[in-house]
Write a protein that holds these residues in place. Structure first.
Motif, PDB file in Angstrom:
ATOM      1  N   GLY A 145       0.820  -1.211   0.000  1.00 30.88           N
ATOM      2  CA  GLY A 145       0.000   0.000   0.000  1.00 30.88           C
ATOM      3  C   GLY A 145       0.848   1.253   0.000  1.00 30.88           C
ATOM      4  N   MET A 146       0.238   2.349  -0.400  1.00 35.22           N
ATOM      5  CA  MET A 146       0.924   3.643  -0.391  1.00 35.22           C
ATOM      6  C   MET A 146      -0.058   4.754   0.004  1.00 35.22           C
ATOM      7  N   VAL A 190      -1.104   7.462  -9.396  1.00 34.80           N
ATOM      8  CA  VAL A 190      -0.061   6.673  -8.722  1.00 34.80           C
ATOM      9  C   VAL A 190       1.254   6.747  -9.488  1.00 34.80           C
ATOM     10  N   GLY A 236       5.978   2.495  -8.841  1.00 36.70           N
ATOM     11  CA  GLY A 236       6.611   1.979  -7.629  1.00 36.70           C
ATOM     12  C   GLY A 236       5.988   0.632  -7.326  1.00 36.70           C
ATOM     13  N   THR A 248       3.404  -0.270  -5.295  1.00 39.52           N
ATOM     14  CA  THR A 248       1.937  -0.352  -5.332  1.00 39.52           C
ATOM     15  C   THR A 248       1.442  -0.228  -6.770  1.00 39.52           C
ATOM     16  N   HIS A 297       3.076   9.569 -13.709  1.00 39.61           N
ATOM     17  CA  HIS A 297       2.027   8.912 -12.932  1.00 39.61           C
ATOM     18  C   HIS A 297       1.097   8.126 -13.863  1.00 39.61           C
TER      19      HIS A 297
HETATM   20  C1  LIG Z   1       0.145  13.074   2.219  1.00 38.15           C
HETATM   21  C2  LIG Z   1       0.779  12.275   1.109  1.00 38.15           C
HETATM   22  C3  LIG Z   1       0.096  12.092  -0.083  1.00 38.15           C
HETATM   23  C4  LIG Z   1       0.659  11.361  -1.146  1.00 38.15           C
HETATM   24  N1  LIG Z   1      -0.067  11.195  -2.287  1.00 38.15           N
HETATM   25  C5  LIG Z   1       0.453  10.472  -3.316  1.00 38.15           C
HETATM   26  C6  LIG Z   1      -0.326  10.254  -4.505  1.00 38.15           C
HETATM   27  O1  LIG Z   1      -1.478  10.675  -4.619  1.00 38.15           O
HETATM   28  N2  LIG Z   1       0.263   9.533  -5.505  1.00 38.15           N
HETATM   29  C7  LIG Z   1       1.538   9.044  -5.411  1.00 38.15           C
HETATM   30  O2  LIG Z   1       2.012   8.413  -6.361  1.00 38.15           O
HETATM   31  N3  LIG Z   1       2.289   9.224  -4.287  1.00 38.15           N
HETATM   32  C8  LIG Z   1       1.769   9.912  -3.236  1.00 38.15           C
HETATM   33  N4  LIG Z   1       2.490  10.075  -2.083  1.00 38.15           N
HETATM   34  C9  LIG Z   1       3.840   9.477  -1.991  1.00 38.15           C
HETATM   35  C10 LIG Z   1       3.775   7.957  -1.736  1.00 38.15           C
HETATM   36  O3  LIG Z   1       2.995   7.665  -0.580  1.00 38.15           O
HETATM   37  C11 LIG Z   1       5.179   7.365  -1.524  1.00 38.15           C
HETATM   38  O4  LIG Z   1       5.997   7.704  -2.632  1.00 38.15           O
HETATM   39  C12 LIG Z   1       5.151   5.862  -1.322  1.00 38.15           C
HETATM   40  O5  LIG Z   1       6.356   5.481  -0.708  1.00 38.15           O
HETATM   41  C13 LIG Z   1       4.992   5.067  -2.619  1.00 38.15           C
HETATM   42  O6  LIG Z   1       4.943   3.714  -2.284  1.00 38.15           O
HETATM   43  P1  LIG Z   1       5.372   2.517  -3.290  1.00 38.15           P
HETATM   44  O7  LIG Z   1       5.838   3.135  -4.558  1.00 38.15           O
HETATM   45  O8  LIG Z   1       6.445   1.786  -2.561  1.00 38.15           O
HETATM   46  O9  LIG Z   1       4.169   1.671  -3.446  1.00 38.15           O
HETATM   47  C14 LIG Z   1       1.945  10.790  -1.005  1.00 38.15           C
HETATM   48  C15 LIG Z   1       2.636  10.956   0.212  1.00 38.15           C
HETATM   49  C16 LIG Z   1       2.066  11.693   1.253  1.00 38.15           C
HETATM   50  C17 LIG Z   1       2.811  11.833   2.558  1.00 38.15           C
END
Ligand SMILES: Cc1cc2nc3c(=O)[nH]c(=O)nc-3n(C[C@H](O)[C@H](O)[C@H](O)COP(=O)(O)O)c2cc1C
Length: 175
Positions: free
Chosen positions: A35-36, A55, A58, A60, A127
């Motif tokens: 999850g992210m 997204v 990465g 997720t 994205h």
């Molecule tokens: C408040 C907040 C909102 C976020 N919103 C997004 C989003 O909408 N899309 C995105 O790609 N990353 C977003 N991020 C960053 C991801 O949560 C972060 O890069 C995460 O580690 C990705 O996980 P993964 O690529 O390992 O699955 C956000 C982070 C925070 C703190």
């Protein structure tokens, strides 16, 4: 080509749009829930119930691409540790919190859960917009975690007007 605002100006203006905070979760090829944290979640339509999330590539992202499904978990104001955990700062106490509910990975603490099948995905810059049709959803009372002006807030705030006062059609697009 049109000019762009510099990244700092763009971020500062975007930060003036308050959002909730979600954890978007999916199941990877090994069957592991991932999850992210994401605040790009939005509703798209009610007929059929449709949402989207943006997204970045990465772990997720890969799991959603492979499984073609995801769950959106709307965080409670007290769950800042989950927000940190799922945005790349693992917190030991948060690790086991994604559980399987009707084949979707959810957080039981969430104040709302949406289980979605991907019906379209659109690559935009670095994205992907995952458009999901909602198979089931649940909600409970509780104050949302909100994100505004680069701060996390207790999102309940003061009611200014009930939504009906703004006169959008009860059965229209608005939620
Ligand atoms: C408040 C907040 C909102 C976020 N919103 C997004 C989003 O909408 N899309 C995105 O790609 N990353 C977003 N991020 C960053 C991801 O949560 C972060 O890069 C995460 O580690 C990705 O996980 P993964 O690529 O390992 O699955 C956000 C982070 C925070 C703190």
């Amino acid at each position: 080509m049109n000019p762009h605002p510099d990244p700092a100006s763009f971020r500062a203006a975007a930060a003036r749009f308050p959002t909730g905070v979600t954890v978007v979760a999916s199941i990877d090829r090994d069957g592991t829930p991932v999850g992210m944290t994401a605040n790009s979640f939005t509703t798209v339509s009610t007929k059929p119930p449709t949402v989207l999330v943006s997204v970045m590539r990465g772990r997720t992202w890969q799991a959603i691409m492979d499984s073609k499904r995801y769950a959106v978990n709307v965080l409670h104001a007290e769950d800042l540790a989950l927000c940190a955990h799922f945005s790349g700062r693992p917190q030991a106490e948060s690790s086991p919190s994604l559980v399987n509910r009707e084949e979707f990975p959810v957080l039981s603490q969430a104040i709302a859960q949406f289980a979605c099948d991907v019906v379209r995905s659109i690559d935009v810059a670095d994205h992907t917009l995952f458009i999901g049709e909602v198979r089931w959803c649940r909600q409970r009372d509780g104050s949302p975690l909100a994100f505004y002006s680069s701060r996390f807030c207790n999102g309940l705030g003061m009611t200014i007007e009930p939504a009906e006062a703004v006169a959008y059609p009860a059965d229209g697009w608005a939620i």
